[in-house]
Design a protein around this motif. Structure first.
Motif, short mmCIF file in Angstrom:
data_model
loop_
_atom_site.label_atom_id
_atom_site.label_comp_id
_atom_site.label_asym_id
_atom_site.label_seq_id
_atom_site.Cartn_x
_atom_site.Cartn_y
_atom_site.Cartn_z
N MET A 101 168.57 74.65 -15.88
CA MET A 101 169.71 74.02 -15.36
C MET A 101 171.08 75.16 -15.61
O MET A 101 171.35 75.20 -16.80
N VAL A 102 171.79 75.36 -14.81
CA VAL A 102 172.89 76.33 -14.98
C VAL A 102 173.97 75.59 -14.21
O VAL A 102 174.09 75.15 -13.04
N PRO A 103 175.15 75.49 -14.99
CA PRO A 103 176.16 74.77 -14.38
C PRO A 103 177.01 75.48 -13.47
O PRO A 103 176.88 76.76 -13.24
N LEU A 104 177.88 74.90 -12.38
CA LEU A 104 178.75 75.59 -11.73
C LEU A 104 179.77 76.47 -12.42
O LEU A 104 180.23 76.10 -13.53
N PRO A 105 180.30 77.41 -11.75
CA PRO A 105 181.03 78.32 -12.59
C PRO A 105 182.53 77.78 -12.94
O PRO A 105 182.97 76.68 -12.35
N VAL A 106 183.03 78.04 -14.07
CA VAL A 106 184.48 77.52 -14.42
C VAL A 106 185.48 77.69 -13.37
O VAL A 106 185.67 78.80 -12.84
N ARG A 107 186.21 76.61 -12.83
CA ARG A 107 187.43 76.79 -11.78
C ARG A 107 188.55 77.46 -12.35
O ARG A 107 189.13 77.88 -11.40
N GLY A 108 188.89 77.25 -13.59
CA GLY A 108 190.14 77.79 -14.05
C GLY A 108 191.22 76.76 -13.58
O GLY A 108 191.25 75.82 -12.76
N VAL A 109 192.50 76.75 -14.41
CA VAL A 109 193.52 76.12 -13.98
C VAL A 109 194.52 76.94 -13.48
O VAL A 109 195.02 78.04 -14.19
N TYR A 110 195.15 76.55 -12.51
CA TYR A 110 196.33 77.37 -11.82
C TYR A 110 197.55 76.43 -11.64
O TYR A 110 197.63 75.09 -11.82
N GLY A 111 198.79 77.00 -11.49
CA GLY A 111 199.99 76.12 -11.20
C GLY A 111 200.82 76.03 -12.42
O GLY A 111 200.44 76.67 -13.38
N ASN A 112 201.68 75.22 -12.35
CA ASN A 112 202.59 74.94 -13.65
C ASN A 112 202.13 74.00 -14.52
O ASN A 112 202.05 72.74 -14.44
N VAL A 113 201.52 74.58 -15.40
CA VAL A 113 200.92 73.70 -16.38
C VAL A 113 201.40 73.95 -17.89
O VAL A 113 201.73 75.09 -18.23
N SER A 114 201.56 73.06 -18.82
CA SER A 114 201.94 73.48 -20.17
C SER A 114 201.06 73.92 -20.90
O SER A 114 199.93 74.25 -20.70
N LYS A 115 201.56 74.63 -21.97
CA LYS A 115 200.59 75.32 -23.08
C LYS A 115 199.72 74.50 -23.64
O LYS A 115 198.43 74.85 -23.64
N LEU A 116 199.96 73.06 -23.84
CA LEU A 116 199.16 72.16 -24.22
C LEU A 116 197.98 71.97 -23.36
O LEU A 116 196.81 71.86 -23.90
N GLU A 117 198.28 71.80 -22.04
CA GLU A 117 197.13 71.48 -21.16
C GLU A 117 196.56 72.62 -20.91
O GLU A 117 195.27 72.59 -20.62
N GLU A 118 197.10 73.73 -21.12
CA GLU A 118 196.21 75.22 -20.83
C GLU A 118 195.08 75.25 -21.74
O GLU A 118 193.99 75.53 -21.73
N GLU A 119 195.57 74.92 -23.04
CA GLU A 119 194.82 74.89 -24.29
C GLU A 119 193.48 73.76 -24.10
O GLU A 119 192.35 74.10 -24.66
N PHE A 120 194.00 72.84 -23.70
CA PHE A 120 193.15 71.83 -23.39
C PHE A 120 191.75 72.05 -22.40
O PHE A 120 190.59 71.94 -22.85
N TRP A 121 192.29 72.89 -21.43
CA TRP A 121 191.05 73.11 -20.52
C TRP A 121 190.51 74.65 -20.91
O TRP A 121 189.40 75.07 -20.21
N ARG A 122 190.96 75.43 -21.84
CA ARG A 122 190.43 76.60 -22.38
C ARG A 122 188.90 76.44 -22.64
O ARG A 122 188.55 75.55 -23.50
N GLN A 123 187.97 77.41 -22.22
CA GLN A 123 186.88 77.33 -22.65
C GLN A 123 186.60 78.01 -23.99
O GLN A 123 186.94 79.10 -24.09
N PRO A 124 185.26 77.58 -24.74
CA PRO A 124 185.01 78.18 -25.91
C PRO A 124 184.43 79.40 -25.92
O PRO A 124 183.66 79.74 -24.94
N ASP A 125 184.57 80.35 -26.69
CA ASP A 125 183.72 81.70 -26.58
C ASP A 125 182.31 81.60 -27.17
O ASP A 125 181.80 80.89 -28.10
N GLY A 126 181.35 82.11 -26.24
CA GLY A 126 179.93 81.99 -26.80
C GLY A 126 179.52 82.75 -27.96
O GLY A 126 178.49 82.55 -28.34
N GLU A 127 180.51 83.67 -28.33
CA GLU A 127 180.42 84.43 -29.72
C GLU A 127 178.65 85.07 -29.73
O GLU A 127 178.38 85.79 -30.35
#
Length: 554
Positions: A111-137
């Motif tokens: 089961m493989v998820p659909l790709p990350v869409r990303g967040v575009y437009g005028n978003v705040s730093k807090l919202e950008e952090e909210f949508w940020r994906q974790p690093d797989g390490e």
């Protein structure tokens, strides 16, 4: 907040051996193509001297031997090379790569998820952090079974006398856990496993069979080197009455299993087990832990009708941009089992108390705790108001799209109103599905839960309101750590938000090992903590070409 694409439980789609990738780009290929400008075209790939020919043959056979050795390993660490954003999500990627002898060699992603869409437009730093994906390490599945395990496998896979039958109960995720343990117990007893029987659920009335929910043939093929799996008992083992073993204590070890059952199954040829839920020890030898992961994350694939509809629903959410999936556990049975207050008022709480008194056996956890103590101990689900407050604190924008996974909430629309008031763009599977699509699954809660799982898998953010198997299979927040701040009315919403973000940030680092410094860490479930038995860091950057998909997975 927890990410559906978490590295905590990663599923990497597998493609042909990296050896082929190496050969295709290596300078070794020049040994087979070196020629002078005057060399005829028909001799282009011939080496220019006998010594070079011998050296080339040596290199070729060396890599051939290495390739044979690598393909003998069971599900190695691997990488994925998608050709397009949607290529990794096609149903064709769910099929095994089959060799000339019709035996699976390498497996593509279950089961493989659909790709990350990303967040575009005028978003705040807090919202950008909210949508940020974790690093797989760099962590990936690594199911490298020991030589001893592999040497024993051929005999176990051909077993024709000893048979194990298991009756799995509960909801979808409880049934999955019992099926996983059934395979492990069959391996311990060196017995063939009959496809598990799913007991009719008394709470939800679900009469689904194994084949209604899972792909039986895929289940058999994936585990054919580990345990022999049959659809039914042979006629030689059919008797008018079988004895069922249901009195199994908690935390039983492989030694206990062998001591208690091996003589019986060896003499009678059949063992029937019931009530397996969480009875098998979480601290097993490494090979058996790896087998647990192989069953849970590779063998248990949903049946084709569920996969197809789940994928369609996921695409409908994904096409409009990033979204949050919330496993909202507000069903009536959840309140009965947890012994907690609903937050809907005395009228609802009194009804739950009456039903709990009628069936006290349904109450889980420590019985001597008050409702408030149970809540502080992390035994209660967050209600809709608390989920909304947590999402706001973590920076979720008001216009964020929310997919609600879970059954019918106790209290109906009133139960989810606090969440809808704060985040009006709420979607359910009933809203996503088109006319008639859900009709075949109306009376099958386990199937509906499977659809929720698939849609949640492709979400950008996943958060369960209550601990449990689905939260462990993806990744949930440390609710117990956060609860004391929910109870503190002296702190402002700004302070509450800053605290929640700080606590959550700690959980987004390197995945925590199942075998920690504390003695009790060894009792952790390997499904929730797959490091070190089932996941490892990439051993070398040699094959690190292309993008890897890191996901929560079944």
């Amino acid at each position: 907040m927890a990410r559906a694409r978490s590295f905590k439980n990663s599923q990497i789609a597998e493609y042909p051996s990296p050896i082929f990738q190496l050969l295709s780009v290596s300078h070794l290929t020049s040994l087979f193509s070196s020629s002078s400008p005057k060399t005829p075209r028909t001799q282009k790939f011939l080496p220019s001297s006998p010594s070079l020919l011998l050296f080339s043959l040596f290199i070729f056979f060396s890599f051939s031997v290495l390739l044979i050795l690598t393909t003998q390993s069971s599900i190695p660490c691997s990488v994925v090379f998608p050709s397009s954003p949607l290529s990794s999500f096609s149903l064709s990627s769910l099929d095994p790569i089959v060799g000339d002898d019709d035996k699976p060699r390498l497996w593509r992603g279950e089961m493989v998820p659909l790709p990350v869409r990303g967040v575009y437009g005028n978003v705040s730093k807090l919202e950008e952090e909210f949508w940020r994906q974790p690093d797989g390490e760099g962590y990936q599945p690594c199911l490298d079974f020991s030589i001893k395990y592999r040497r024993e496998s051929p005999a176990v896979a051909k077993e024709r006398w000893r048979f194990l039958m298991v009756v799995a109960s509960g909801g979808l995720n409880q049934q999955r856990n019992q099926i996983v343990d059934a395979v492990v117990i069959a391996r311990i007893l060196k017995a063939a496993l009959v496809v598990p029987v799913l007991q009719v659920n008394l709470i939800w009335g679900d009469e689904s069979e194994f084949s209604d929910i899972f792909d039986v043939e895929h289940f058999k093929r994936t585990l054919q080197a580990d345990v022999r799996i049959v659809s039914s008992l042979p006629s030689t083992h059919l008797v008018s009455r079988q004895s069922v073993e249901a009195q199994i204590p908690f935390d039983v070890s492989p030694t206990w299993i062998r001591t208690r059952f091996f003589k019986l199954i060896n003499e009678e040829g059949l063992l029937v087990l019931k009530g397996l839920d969480s009875k098998l020890s979480k601290n097993l030898p490494p090979d058996l832990q790896k087998l647990r992961c192989k069953v849970a994350f590779h063998a248990l694939r949903f049946a084709a009708p569920i996969l197809e509809l789940g994928n369609r629903l996921a695409r409908r959410m994904w096409i409009e941009g990033p979204y949050i999936a919330i496993h909202l556990r507000l069903e009536k049975d959840v309140w009965v089992r947890t012994g907690c207050l609903t937050g809907l008022g005395p009228q609802y709480d009194d009804q739950i108390t009456k039903e709990r008194n009628i069936g006290p056996q349904f109450l889980t956890g420590r019985h001597n705790l008050s409702c408030s103590d149970r809540r502080l101990a992390g035994l209660c689900p967050l209600n809709a108001f608390e989920v909304a407050r947590l999402l706001k604190a973590l920076g979720a924008p008001r216009n964020a799209r929310l997919y609600i996974a879970g059954g019918e909430p106790y209290g109906g629309s009133q139960a989810v109103k606090p969440l809808v008031d704060e985040f009006p763009n709420v979607v359910t599977k009933q809203m996503l599905a088109r006319e008639g699509e859900l009709l075949p699954f109306v009376d099958k809660p386990s199937t509906l839960a499977a659809l929720d799982y698939i849609v949640s898998l492709s979400s950008d953010v996943f958060m369960p309101s209550h601990g449990g198997n689905m939260g462990r299979a993806m990744q949930g927040p440390n609710k117990r750590m956060m609860l004391s701040f929910f109870e503190d009315s002296s702190i402002s919403e700004d302070e509450f938000g800053a605290t929640m973000r700080k606590l959550h940030e700690k959980s987004q680092g390197q995945p925590e090992s199942r075998v920690g410094k504390r003695r009790r860490d060894r009792s952790r479930d390997v499904i929730a903590y797959p490091v070190p038995e089932c996941m490892c860091k990439r051993r070398s950057s040699l094959f690190r070409t292309g993008r890897t998909y890191l996901t929560g997975y079944m």
